[in-house]
Structures are given as structure tokens and as C-alpha cells.
Design an enzyme around this catalytic site. Structure first.
Site, mmCIF file in Angstrom:
data_model
loop_
_atom_site.group_PDB
_atom_site.id
_atom_site.type_symbol
_atom_site.label_atom_id
_atom_site.label_comp_id
_atom_site.label_asym_id
_atom_site.label_seq_id
_atom_site.Cartn_x
_atom_site.Cartn_y
_atom_site.Cartn_z
ATOM 1 N N GLU A 167 -0.696 69.068 -44.362
ATOM 2 C CA GLU A 167 -0.521 67.936 -45.270
ATOM 3 C C GLU A 167 -1.531 66.816 -44.999
ATOM 4 O O GLU A 167 -1.720 65.945 -45.847
ATOM 5 C CB GLU A 167 0.911 67.388 -45.168
ATOM 6 C CG GLU A 167 1.956 68.339 -45.722
ATOM 7 C CD GLU A 167 3.382 67.885 -45.437
ATOM 8 O OE1 GLU A 167 4.206 67.912 -46.364
ATOM 9 O OE2 GLU A 167 3.682 67.506 -44.280
ATOM 10 N N ASP A 226 7.887 72.271 -54.858
ATOM 11 C CA ASP A 226 8.905 73.272 -55.231
ATOM 12 C C ASP A 226 10.053 72.518 -55.877
ATOM 13 O O ASP A 226 10.118 71.287 -55.817
ATOM 14 C CB ASP A 226 9.399 74.015 -53.976
ATOM 15 C CG ASP A 226 9.947 73.054 -52.938
ATOM 16 O OD1 ASP A 226 9.193 72.677 -52.031
ATOM 17 O OD2 ASP A 226 11.112 72.632 -53.051
HETATM 18 N N1 ADE Z 1 9.784 69.428 -48.612
HETATM 19 C C1 ADE Z 1 9.198 70.179 -49.559
HETATM 20 N N2 ADE Z 1 10.110 70.914 -50.211
HETATM 21 C C2 ADE Z 1 11.300 70.632 -49.656
HETATM 22 C C3 ADE Z 1 12.619 71.099 -49.869
HETATM 23 N N3 ADE Z 1 12.884 72.012 -50.824
HETATM 24 N N4 ADE Z 1 13.622 70.617 -49.089
HETATM 25 C C4 ADE Z 1 13.342 69.703 -48.124
HETATM 26 N N5 ADE Z 1 12.120 69.233 -47.866
HETATM 27 C C5 ADE Z 1 11.103 69.695 -48.617
#
Ligand code: ADE
Length: 252
Positions: free
Chosen positions: A17, A214
Site C-alpha cells: 500500500e 473489494d
Molecule cells: N480492507 C480491504 N478490504 C477489507 C475488508 N473486506 N475487510 C476489512 N478490511 C479491509
């Protein structure tokens, strides 16, 4: 103590990141402390310290506590990825926190749910001017080919509540439950509110920007891994460079 310079602290949870930023910082010095590497250098005309916190609230809080203690930054900016919780958000969108909350903090019946014991608040406000600068940097983001390759053409910028906790969300049921609990949540991640709490308690301005990797459902782990590998670099560089270019010098 080394010499005191008015640095900006740049924090991400995972190496991928922040790698694109650390690559261009050309650190003058790397200080190892408590299992973390603090890269001190310059970027976009600013003295900066970059550090990878690792994942979760404890890792983030301890990393930032040391960052504040040893480097006395005049501001802290966290960037990284998040899962989209509000159904309007799409992968590739950018969320700038106006406030952050620890969704898993529950000291009832001693304190109301989500309230930080003895701090008297549940939601931690980001520095509005710093958040504005991050938002402007996000608005200026131009999609490069590696991001477009994931089907991201016109990412949108959102501002609002980010929820943090020691949980990776990977089911629609978990997202639905979080939306019942905290309906205003835009995105979920695992560090932002911890960074926010440490900065808040020390009176240091901070801001958090997260790119949606996501939608926190059954596909989250795969989508997250792909975004981390293929797309997070250009976002991190654009956000950090944009925010640094707009930060008042703090000198004199
Ligand atoms: N960071 C990126 N995606 C995530 C997720 N689904 N849950 C927690 N932290 C995250």
C-alpha cells in the site's frame, strides 16, 4: 533525540500500500523500532516519515504512537485499501474519512456501544483541511492502464464514515449486520480509527484515504489480493503527492 523537523507522517498497513511512495522518497535514514521501519526522507518538497504499521488496530496504534513520539510529525496521513460497505461504492472508488469509528468496540454496560472509554466520543473527526486536500487529490486521480485493466474507468470520491476493527469482512451477512449497527458506514478496514484515536489524543491533525479494493463479500479476499498486487501503487502515489503539495509548510 535527533533533530526536530516538521515532518508529515505517512502510514499504510501493508507494504504494497505504500511501496510506490517509499520508492520515490529516497529515504535518508531508516530507523528500526519495535519491529517497524520508519523511512525518513523528502517527497513533493516535504520532510516525510513513511511507515508500514502492519494489520489491525493494535499494530496501527503502537506504530503511530512511536511515530508521534520519535518524529513529532505535524500531521499524519493514512492511505490504503478498504472494503465497500455502502452499496453505492464500487471497486476503485476513493473514500476520504470525515470521521472514523471502531465498529468492534463495545464496553457496555460501562459505556455506550462504540464510545471510547474515558474519551467520551465514538466517532473521531479527521482534520477537515487535511481531508479536503486528500479529497482534491482524489478528484484529480487519473486512471492509469494498470487500474483500467481491472475495469475501473471513472472512480468516484466519497466522504463520510469509515469503520475500523480487527476483522476482515468477507460475507454479505457480516456487511448487512454492520449496516444495521452503523448505517452511515461507507467502508470498512482494520486500522484507520486506531490511527485516529492516537492522533486525536495527542492533538495531531490526521486524515485517512482508502481505496475500495473489494465489496467485503464472499469475493473480498480475492479482489483484495488482486487490487493490492495490481492497482494500489498509483492511487497511493497520487493521494500522497496531492496531499503533500497542499499542506501548509508549518515553518515560521
Ligand atoms: N480492507 C480491504 N478490504 C477489507 C475488508 N473486506 N475487510 C476489512 N478490511 C479491509
Amino acid at each position: 533525540m535527533g533533530r526536530v523537523v516538521p515532518v508529515i507522517g505517512l502510514v499504510s498497513a501493508m507494504a504494497e500500500e505504500l511501496a510506490a511512495v517509499i520508492d520515490v522518497v529516497h529515504a535518508e535514514e531508516v530507523i528500526e523500532h519495535g519491529g517497524r521501519r520508519y523511512h525518513r526522507g523528502r517527497y513533493a518538497g516535504e520532510d516525510v516519515v513513511c511507515v508500514i504499521s502492519r494489520i489491525g488496530k493494535v499494530a496501527a496504534a503502537t506504530t503511530v504512537a512511536i511515530l508521534l513520539e520519535r518524529f513529532r510529525p505535524r500531521a499524519v496521513v493514512m492511505t490504503g485499501l478498504a472494503g465497500g460497505v455502502d452499496p453505492r461504492l464500487a471497486i476503485g472508488d476513493i473514500v476520504i474519512a470525515d470521521t472514523l469509528i471502531q465498529h468492534d468496540l463495545d464496553a457496555r454496560p460501562l459505556f455506550p456501544r462504540h464510545e471510547i472509554p474515558l474519551l467520551g466520543i465514538a466517532q473521531l473527526p479527521a482534520d477537515p483541511a487535511l481531508a479536503d486536500r486528500l479529497a482534491r487529490a482524489a478528484e484529480r486521480f487519473i486512471v492509469p492502464p494498470e487500474v483500467a485493466a481491472l475495469g475501473i474507468t471513472a472512480p468516484r470520491v466519497w466522504r463520510g464514515l469509515i469503520a475500523s476493527g480487527d476483522q476482515f469482512f468477507s460475507s454479505s451477512d457480516a456487511v448487512a449486520a454492520l449496516r444495521v449497527l452503523l448505517p452511515d458506514t461507507l467502508a470498512v478496514e482494520m486500522e484507520g480509527a486506531a490511527v485516529a484515536q492516537v492522533c486525536h489524543e495527542h492533538g495531531i491533525p490526521f486524515a485517512v484515504a482508502r481505496v475500495i479494493s473489494d465489496t467485503a463479500d464472499h469475493g473480498a479476499a480475492l479482489d483484495f489480493a488482486r487490487f493490492l498486487r495490481d492497482a494500489c501503487g498509483p492511487y497511493a502515489r497520487a493521494l500522497v503527492e496531492g496531499v503533500l503539495t497542499g499542506v501548509p509548510s508549518g515553518r515560521g
